[in-house]
Design a protein around this motif. Sequence first.
Motif, short mmCIF file in Angstrom:
data_model
loop_
_atom_site.label_atom_id
_atom_site.label_comp_id
_atom_site.label_asym_id
_atom_site.label_seq_id
_atom_site.Cartn_x
_atom_site.Cartn_y
_atom_site.Cartn_z
N LEU A 77 16.40 2.75 -4.76
CA LEU A 77 15.54 2.35 -3.66
C LEU A 77 14.10 2.34 -4.13
CD1 LEU A 77 17.12 4.39 -0.71
CD2 LEU A 77 17.42 1.96 -1.23
N GLY A 78 13.27 1.52 -3.48
CA GLY A 78 11.89 1.39 -3.90
C GLY A 78 11.02 2.55 -3.44
N ASP A 79 9.82 2.59 -3.98
CA ASP A 79 8.84 3.61 -3.62
C ASP A 79 8.20 3.24 -2.29
OD1 ASP A 79 6.85 5.47 -3.38
OD2 ASP A 79 5.72 4.81 -5.15
N ARG A 80 8.56 3.98 -1.26
CA ARG A 80 8.06 3.66 0.08
C ARG A 80 6.55 3.85 0.20
NH1 ARG A 80 11.64 8.54 2.24
NH2 ARG A 80 12.71 7.86 0.36
N ASP A 81 5.95 4.55 -0.73
CA ASP A 81 4.52 4.83 -0.67
C ASP A 81 3.73 3.94 -1.62
OD1 ASP A 81 4.89 6.91 1.20
OD2 ASP A 81 5.48 8.27 -0.41
N SER A 82 4.13 2.69 -1.75
CA SER A 82 3.50 1.78 -2.71
C SER A 82 2.21 1.14 -2.19
CB SER A 82 4.49 0.68 -3.12
OG SER A 82 5.58 1.23 -3.83
N GLY A 83 1.74 1.55 -1.03
CA GLY A 83 0.47 1.04 -0.53
C GLY A 83 0.59 0.27 0.76
N ARG A 84 -0.50 0.30 1.55
CA ARG A 84 -0.49 -0.32 2.87
C ARG A 84 -1.44 -1.51 2.98
NH1 ARG A 84 2.14 2.46 6.20
NH2 ARG A 84 1.26 1.35 7.98
N ASP A 85 -2.26 -1.76 1.94
CA ASP A 85 -3.29 -2.79 2.11
C ASP A 85 -2.99 -4.10 1.39
OD1 ASP A 85 -3.68 -2.09 -0.52
OD2 ASP A 85 -5.82 -1.60 -0.29
N ASP A 86 -1.93 -4.16 0.60
CA ASP A 86 -1.52 -5.38 -0.11
C ASP A 86 -2.65 -5.96 -0.95
OD1 ASP A 86 0.75 -7.19 -0.52
OD2 ASP A 86 -0.44 -8.72 0.48
N GLY A 87 -3.51 -5.07 -1.45
CA GLY A 87 -4.61 -5.54 -2.30
C GLY A 87 -5.62 -6.39 -1.58
N PHE A 93 14.79 -5.34 6.85
CA PHE A 93 14.31 -5.52 5.48
C PHE A 93 12.89 -5.03 5.25
CE2 PHE A 93 17.54 -8.82 6.14
CZ PHE A 93 18.37 -8.59 5.06
N SER A 94 12.08 -4.99 6.31
CA SER A 94 10.66 -4.67 6.09
C SER A 94 10.08 -3.64 7.05
CB SER A 94 9.82 -5.96 6.21
OG SER A 94 9.76 -6.38 7.56
N GLY A 95 10.76 -3.35 8.15
CA GLY A 95 10.19 -2.45 9.13
C GLY A 95 9.31 -3.14 10.15
N ARG A 96 9.16 -4.46 10.01
CA ARG A 96 8.39 -5.27 10.97
C ARG A 96 9.29 -6.39 11.48
NH1 ARG A 96 3.36 -7.36 12.48
NH2 ARG A 96 1.58 -5.96 12.17
N PRO A 104 13.56 1.63 11.24
CA PRO A 104 12.40 2.10 12.00
C PRO A 104 11.25 1.10 11.97
CG PRO A 104 12.41 3.12 9.84
CD PRO A 104 13.67 2.29 9.93
N ALA A 105 10.32 1.25 12.90
CA ALA A 105 9.10 0.46 12.92
C ALA A 105 8.15 1.08 11.89
CB ALA A 105 8.47 0.46 14.30
N ALA A 106 8.34 0.71 10.65
CA ALA A 106 7.58 1.32 9.56
C ALA A 106 7.32 0.30 8.46
CB ALA A 106 8.33 2.53 9.00
N TYR A 107 6.33 -0.55 8.69
CA TYR A 107 5.92 -1.53 7.69
C TYR A 107 4.60 -1.08 7.09
CZ TYR A 107 4.30 -5.87 5.58
OH TYR A 107 3.83 -6.82 4.68
N PRO A 108 4.43 -1.12 5.76
CA PRO A 108 5.31 -1.74 4.77
C PRO A 108 6.27 -0.78 4.07
CG PRO A 108 3.21 -1.30 3.77
CD PRO A 108 3.10 -0.81 5.19
N GLU A 109 6.41 0.45 4.59
CA GLU A 109 7.28 1.42 3.90
C GLU A 109 8.70 0.89 3.71
OE1 GLU A 109 4.08 3.92 5.88
OE2 GLU A 109 5.25 2.13 6.37
N VAL A 110 9.28 0.31 4.78
CA VAL A 110 10.64 -0.20 4.66
C VAL A 110 10.69 -1.40 3.72
CG1 VAL A 110 12.54 -1.26 5.95
CG2 VAL A 110 11.33 0.70 6.92
N HIS A 111 9.65 -2.23 3.75
CA HIS A 111 9.59 -3.35 2.80
C HIS A 111 9.66 -2.84 1.36
CE1 HIS A 111 8.10 -6.77 0.50
NE2 HIS A 111 7.17 -5.97 0.02
#
Length: 372
Positions: free
Chosen positions: A114-124, A284-287, A305-312
Amino acid sequence: MSSLTDLLPHPIVQAPMAGGVSVPQLAAAVSEAGGLGFLAAGYKTADGMYQEIKQLRGLTHRPFGVNVFMPQPEHPGAATGSTGAAGAARPCAAAVEVYANQLAGEATWYETELGDRDSGRDDGYDAKLAVLLDDPVPVVSFHFGVPAPDVLESLRRLGTLTLVTATTAEEALAVQEAGADAVIAQGVEAGGHQGTHRDSQENDGAGIGLLSLLAQVRETVSIPVVASGGIMRGSQIAAVLAAGASAAQLGTAFLATPESGAHPAHKQALTDPHFVRTELTRAFSGRPARGLVNRFMREHGPYAPAAYPEVHHLTSPLRKAAAKAGDAQGMALWAGQGHRLARDLPAGRLVEVLVAELQEAATALPAGGAGR
């Protein structure tokens, strides 16, 4: 500065589809045919976005656009679970952990992690804005929120037209008040992610159909409106123009074209009788995002859950592994409600066909009924 309609020989905008679909070849073909091609900067690095802009400029001298995802705020609600670097507890961490446990079997099946759910929230976001301010493009659109007024003004001073997606009349008003040049009214029929400004699980399934939304938005704002959601034929373009839109944005219609970067299994699924309907899902993404109903969506959508982008981030390796295996049942098959009307035509030819259909439909309307 030119208006949106000044840039377009034809009122057709190719939707920016993130995840590798809206590649430079697709955007160039649409722009060369007189529409507005779009690159999707979402999920790319700032340099990756810049390289695609350079490639697109080598393919066309026509106007084009770049779409940027807005940074995501921390989720509301009680703080539970793991803590961040500053020691502040992260909301929704417990729900994401539960979902990760549910997805463990998928990881085993696809022989991946599974991917790293803490990979960032701002998409650069800031880095991408810096590129677009340093080397301006004709059009920039924003998804998942409204940029600060000073950002929109900075782009305007450089000659860049700005568009922002809205899914309600209230969101459209916020877009106008921030100073954007136009608003994209996205109906619930649209494929891919809904561009809601504030995501809440309470609003799941509460989207507005495009024609109703378009009427509400036109009575709320004075800036131009681009209509988006389920549009697959020129007659539908004529309908939204007659309803007050300045242009129509089409995504799923271009997804099946040879120039599209969509996976072959994704393209085939659009008209495959095994995929009979679409739904909005967080699987797939939480959104909320609309896609063809497949095994993954059925099994995991009700529990996401409603958790984007963590689920993404969490599901990213699963989606990549499913695509590598050609397994459409594990892929995010984003598609609008009109997916069965997809046509396997080159993108430039599709624009020509849409324009011919639009002109034919417009002749059947009363004089002035399909103006821009």
